[in-house]
Enzyme design. Structure first.
Site, PDB file in Angstrom:
ATOM      1  N   TYR B 145       0.671  -1.502  -0.230  1.00 17.85           N
ATOM      2  CA  TYR B 145       0.373  -0.079   0.222  1.00 17.85           C
ATOM      3  C   TYR B 145       1.070   1.263  -0.267  1.00 17.85           C
ATOM      4  CZ  TYR B 145      -4.118  -2.637   1.046  1.00 17.85           C
ATOM      5  OH  TYR B 145      -5.198  -3.956   0.791  1.00 17.85           O
ATOM      6  N   LYS B 190       2.628 -15.163   3.030  1.00 16.11           N
ATOM      7  CA  LYS B 190       2.297 -16.335   1.797  1.00 16.11           C
ATOM      8  C   LYS B 190       3.752 -16.694   1.417  1.00 16.11           C
ATOM      9  CE  LYS B 190       0.186 -18.280  -1.364  1.00 16.11           C
ATOM     10  NZ  LYS B 190      -1.205 -19.477  -1.329  1.00 16.11           N
ATOM     11  N   ASP B 222      -4.622 -17.422   2.190  1.00 19.81           N
ATOM     12  CA  ASP B 222      -5.580 -18.049   2.004  1.00 19.81           C
ATOM     13  C   ASP B 222      -6.350 -19.572   2.420  1.00 19.81           C
ATOM     14  OD1 ASP B 222      -3.021 -19.587   1.165  1.00 19.81           O
ATOM     15  OD2 ASP B 222      -3.854 -20.593  -0.357  1.00 19.81           O
ATOM     16  N   ASP B 246      -5.278  -6.121   6.228  1.00 19.86           N
ATOM     17  CA  ASP B 246      -7.014  -6.101   5.271  1.00 19.86           C
ATOM     18  C   ASP B 246      -7.565  -6.462   4.957  1.00 19.86           C
ATOM     19  OD1 ASP B 246      -8.158  -2.941   4.086  1.00 19.86           O
ATOM     20  OD2 ASP B 246      -6.975  -3.183   3.204  1.00 19.86           O
ATOM     21  N   ASP B 250     -11.041  -7.479   7.870  1.00 19.87           N
ATOM     22  CA  ASP B 250     -12.172  -7.158   7.622  1.00 19.87           C
ATOM     23  C   ASP B 250     -12.914  -7.806   7.776  1.00 19.87           C
ATOM     24  OD1 ASP B 250     -12.288  -4.364   8.086  1.00 19.87           O
ATOM     25  OD2 ASP B 250     -11.935  -4.586   5.655  1.00 19.87           O
TER      26      ASP B 250
HETATM   27 MG   LIG Z   1     -10.040  -2.724   5.008  1.00 20.03          MG
HETATM   28 MG   LIG Z   2      -4.704 -21.001  -2.481  1.00 25.07          MG
END
Ligand SMILES: [Mg+2]
Ligand SMILES: [Mg+2]
Lengths: 355, 355
Positions: B145, B190, B222, B246, B250
């Site tokens: 970001y 990840k 994931d 983020d 959420d």
């Molecule tokens: Mg957010």
């Molecule tokens: Mg996956």
């Protein structure tokens, strides 16, 4: 449509992969019997079994067979003896990544369907999930997973890049698909922060007028992660970049109640591969408890890809009938479960005789 | 503890932000009445309202007020007229990103608590969510970001970078917090694909021996997106980088049953900001239906930050009492709901008189 001949490379892989592929092939053979098509199967090694046999998770003969095939059917790959060994130089997953790259499989397509028989197995309340039916288009060969990466003196970096063309080609697939469904397309991005996301949004906005029947909306990925739980029924076709697709499609997969029913396709300009989304589940290998339905529904996606819509619909109808009749493997039916082989035979029989 | 004077910069922002801030300030005033503290409020513009008034989402006077304050209370920012326009050069979110960066607010801290009164509102089945209680530490000033971003001739790019030091400082906060809770820390990354994730994992593995009571585990993002739905009770403290945080935080926020109850803190070496996690919800603006509790609980986190533990506990007790008495805004109570103002007054009254 007349009678066709199609060449299919079959990569059963590791763990339960061979078992579920065996049942999927039964269904292919039933389609062949009923409709007269010829499916020429070329069974090849990939994954841990290929490392054991040749030292290479993707032997040259396997890659060659995939290039020559009209489609590829994959079971599952991965084995704990490689996954849990940090010193392993060669890993089963490398074969899959190399195969996707070699074949240019740029779009991963995952339907997520909330079958009524699974409502009690879903972590979501039934009223949230009942009726959900979405199709996720995930870009598969670009973005941060494939960008330049490395270390600096005091840190690390990963670069995310997208070209306009990488977005255009998958966006058209997603729009075309939406026109055959409920005419809604949701782009998942982070366009309020990321430049690549703003490019995705621009491209989608430019393409949208070519598909006037399709209503397009846009969700930031953090909001999408919420909406997937709050109201999954709102989604028809979802289009997104590689990493967001990894996260959102895995999240979507668990709300349906069982990974064992979810198929997938990965397509490129000239190649297409079909596989269940579940893994090789080595603990279940050889026990006859693996659910073959995800692989059988992957065959249905393959038949659609071949233009055999009636055949694909019949396979899906056979699966619905099987679910209705409660012919289920143990994760969905603890008392008096059916075996992998029984479920496969039941579906193949319906395809050949019933319907 | 004696009587204190604290200077608070209040940034009501956009949409329902001003309404929920008004109620939170009522509660602050009730604390002031009861305990004798002085809260000097300095109300300033940020977000879309600041763009409309000055062209800048974070005017210099706002930034200055934040630097001079002991803490910042933020309502919410964002307006669809900017969010949905890819050509917009100035965006409300830029103000928030710039403020976080200027103040060095490197850690976003979000508790997610499954209140029993909300179980019926959770999209998850009650047995999955009841008893869930986690605290998410999201890195807030690094990663993709904030990386270099831009366009090339035929595409776009965003760069993700992390330094070792950026990871070390938030990892210590998360480990320390885990020692005051259930002694479990989960790093979400990840690391099978991203180099920055491998650096996060290395740093956490290096720091872990300093906190021998804390059990550490690792989840790919994931998989974390799936586990958050399948079994949220497994989580105690979650630590993750900016973008994964983020998405995951959420996602976590909706399983509790209402965004309207969830507060947050963003802390740095010398500054601290408190805000509800919900957005500016422009459709609800001015209707008296916004739930002020998340902002009021953010005030409780602020009081804890000031060392006013008794005061903070009283505010949380007032909120529990309000939930028990079913004094709820319409999203939690469709029949005979209370207004934003009534809920705020009820809680402020309890703080001033009851308890
Ligand atoms: Mg957010
Ligand atoms: Mg996956």
């Amino acid at each position: 449509m007349g009678v066709l001949t199609k060449r299919i490379a079959v990569l059963p892989g590791d763990g339960i992969g061979p078992e579920v592929c065996t049942e999927a092939i039964k269904v292919l053979e039933a389609v062949s019997e009923r409709f007269g098509h010829q499916f020429e199967l070329d069974v090849q090694l990939m994954g841990a079994c290929a490392i054991d046999a040749t030292g290479d998770p993707l032997p040259e003969s396997t890659l060659q067979a995939c290039f020559e095939a009209d489609a590829i059917l994959l079971g599952a790959i991965g084995d704990p003896k490689y996954d849990n060994n940090p010193a392993a130089k060669v890993r089963p997953e490398q074969g899959l990544l190399r195969l996707r790259k070699s074949l240019g499989l740029f779009a991963n397509i995952r339907p997520v369907t909330a079958y009524d028989v699974l409502l009690e197995h879903s972590p979501l309340k039934a009223d949230r999930i009942q009726g959900a039916d979405m199709l996720i288009y995930r870009e598969l060969t670009g973005g941060i997973y494939f960008g330049e990466k490395g270390r600096t003196a005091d840190g690390a970096y990963d670069h995310c890049t997208y070209t306009r063309e990488e977005i255009v080609r998958i966006a058209h697939l997603a729009f075309q698909s939406a026109t055959t469904r409920r005419n809604k397309l949701t782009l998942v991005d982070k366009a309020n922060v990321l430049e690549t996301s703003r490019l995705w949004r621009e491209v989608v906005q430019q393409i949208a007028p070519e598909y006037p029947s399709v209503a397009v909306d846009y969700l930031f990925v953090d909001n999408a992660a919420m909406q997937m739980i709050l109201n999954p029924k709102q989604f028809d076709v979802i289009l997104t970049e590689n990493m967001f697709g990894d996260i959102i499609s895995d999240e979507a997969s668990v709300i349906a109640g069982s990974l064992g029913l979810l198929p997938s396709a990965s397509v490129g300009e000239t190649a297409a591969m079909f596989e269940p989304i579940h893994g090789s589940y080595p603990q279940a290998k050889g026990k006859g408890i693996a659910n073959p339905i995800a692989t059988i529904l992957s065959v249905a996606m393959m038949l659609e890809h071949f233009g055999m819509q009636e055949e694909a619909d019949l396979v899906k109808e056979a699966v619905d009938y099987t679910l209705d009749k409660n012919v289920l493997t143990p994760e969905l039916r603890a008392d008096h479960p059916f075996t992998t082989e029984q479920v496969g035979a039941f579906i193949a029989n319906y395809v050949q005789e019933g319907g």
